[in-house]
Design a protein around this motif. Structure first.
Motif, short mmCIF file in Angstrom:
data_model
loop_
_atom_site.label_atom_id
_atom_site.label_comp_id
_atom_site.label_asym_id
_atom_site.label_seq_id
_atom_site.Cartn_x
_atom_site.Cartn_y
_atom_site.Cartn_z
N GLU A 175 -67.66 63.48 -8.47
CA GLU A 175 -67.77 62.49 -9.53
C GLU A 175 -67.67 61.11 -8.89
N ALA A 176 -68.61 60.24 -9.29
CA ALA A 176 -68.61 58.85 -8.81
C ALA A 176 -68.30 57.94 -9.98
N GLU A 177 -67.32 57.06 -9.81
CA GLU A 177 -66.92 56.14 -10.87
C GLU A 177 -67.89 54.99 -11.04
N SER A 178 -68.64 54.66 -9.98
CA SER A 178 -69.53 53.49 -10.04
C SER A 178 -70.64 53.62 -9.02
N ALA A 179 -71.64 52.76 -9.17
CA ALA A 179 -72.74 52.71 -8.20
C ALA A 179 -72.21 52.29 -6.83
N GLU A 180 -71.22 51.43 -6.80
CA GLU A 180 -70.64 50.98 -5.54
C GLU A 180 -69.98 52.14 -4.79
#
Length: 91
Positions: A49-54
């Motif tokens: 899971e990625a919280e943001s594009a960054e």
């Protein structure tokens, strides 16, 4: 958002890949759920899971010089089935 990545590399990059793994630090904003190695060769699968594009970029860009990453946004089928009625065309 959940992602399923499939990373592939040329066999000649095996030692570089192993060095990357030894130094791997999971960036903030990434939660690794599970990962698998293809026993027949040169592929790595990871669900995270990625919280943001960054966070997504920080996780994948360091590998872009030695492997190809096919990244697919995914969700559990049961969750998708709950969304489906919202997007079905009404006749």
């Amino acid at each position: 958002m959940l992602f399923m990545d499939v990373s592939t590399w040329d066999p000649s990059n095996r030692d570089k890949i192993l060095e990357h793994f030894k130094k791997l630090e999971i960036p903030e904003g990434i939660d690794v759920i599970n990962q698998w190695i293809d026993l027949s060769g040169n592929r790595y699968y990871i669900l995270y899971e990625a919280e943001s594009a960054e966070a997504y970029g920080a996780f994948n860009l360091p590998w872009s010089d030695i492997c190809v990453i096919d990244s697919v946004p995914v969700m559990e089928a049961s969750e998708f089935m709950q969304l489906l009625p919202k997007y079905q065309k009404k006749t």
